[in-house]
Design an enzyme around this catalytic site. Sequence first.
Site, PDB file in Angstrom:
ATOM      1  N   CYS A 120     -66.484  14.301  31.230  1.00 18.28           N
ATOM      2  CA  CYS A 120     -65.354  13.369  31.233  1.00 18.28           C
ATOM      3  C   CYS A 120     -64.846  13.022  32.630  1.00 18.28           C
ATOM      4  O   CYS A 120     -64.030  12.117  32.785  1.00 18.28           O
ATOM      5  CB  CYS A 120     -64.212  13.923  30.383  1.00 18.28           C
ATOM      6  N   HIS A 261     -58.178  10.174  32.845  1.00 16.60           N
ATOM      7  CA  HIS A 261     -59.074  10.340  31.702  1.00 16.60           C
ATOM      8  C   HIS A 261     -58.237  10.465  30.434  1.00 16.60           C
ATOM      9  O   HIS A 261     -57.260  11.219  30.376  1.00 16.60           O
ATOM     10  CB  HIS A 261     -59.929  11.593  31.897  1.00 16.60           C
ATOM     11  N   ASN A 291     -60.488   9.786  22.742  1.00 18.10           N
ATOM     12  CA  ASN A 291     -61.132  10.255  23.971  1.00 18.10           C
ATOM     13  C   ASN A 291     -62.566   9.734  23.984  1.00 18.10           C
ATOM     14  O   ASN A 291     -63.401  10.163  23.190  1.00 18.10           O
ATOM     15  CB  ASN A 291     -61.104  11.790  23.985  1.00 18.10           C
TER      16      ASN A 291
END
Length: 336
Positions: A120, A261, A291
């Site tokens: 990520c 993020h 996400n």
Amino acid sequence: MTVHAPPLGRLGVLGTGSYLPEHVVSNEVAGARAGVSAEWIQQKTGILERRYAADHEAASDLAVHAARRALADAGVDAGDLAWIVVATSTPDHPQPATAAILQHRLGAHHAAAFDVNAVCAGFVTALHTGARLLAHPDEHRPALVVGAEVYSRILDLGDRRTAPLFGDGAGAVVVGPVGEGRGFLGSSLRSDGHLHGLIGVHAGGSRRPASRETVADGGHWFRMRGREVRQYVEDRLPQAVAETLDAFGVDPRDVDHFVPHQANAQMLEAVTARLGLPRARVHLPVRRHGNTGAASVPVALDEARRTGGLDDDQLVLLAGFGGGMSCATSLLRWGR
């Protein structure tokens, strides 16, 4: 260890693009599979829905859509690209690189193409990499940097710790020369490899090759030790932001936009309150798409730009964090 990379001169973002699959998965559907309620998901994550790729879509398919939009926004032809860097932890195949497939699909025949996997933190790491490649004095062509993920293929949909959080998507930017006083001010990359076990897919590689046994024991599913990951973010993200701003001589009060993020809206709201960025607008579209791994920062950045949220000469701070464990930040003065 943290590495601070100095300014890159007049290199910045020329255009942005993103793509989210059409299939919307509500909290009711995700919750039923994971054995929790829709209200539980919203309370724990702040996420309302996520998108899943269609059966025929892989990471490169999502990347193509985002890349074409970024190239159009930048007014750049794919044939003029020097580099294509794709951040993904869910590639089309273990090999070849998803970036090579994207190069072919775009017709970017003069570009060198490769993948980056920092999970990520991947996009901000890839952005740093692409910009550094263009810093060579003899390189005048632009680079395409993409984050693309299809997490729905590696999720155990019955695991309430992971399945409700993740979705699929892609985001892209074109990097190239910008005007005086604009562009990248610097970036910082940190790796904490002793924590590599907190996030991962533990089968399918050379350590545990695919077999009937690994399929039977769920070794190909994405796993995450959520509490420890959250603790890492709560500890490292404020530290990384403070170190980055200090390394490049930026007053926290001068940051106009913070694009992190998109891990978990509830966690991010709690952590960003501690970052000491009093004027910064925090961009959190995670509620609508979940996400999306390495895609989440460029998707959020593209949304901010296309909705009129970013003005020329504003200071933008990007931050990615994820498996490895890793953390990456980048500072840029917005504008072409």
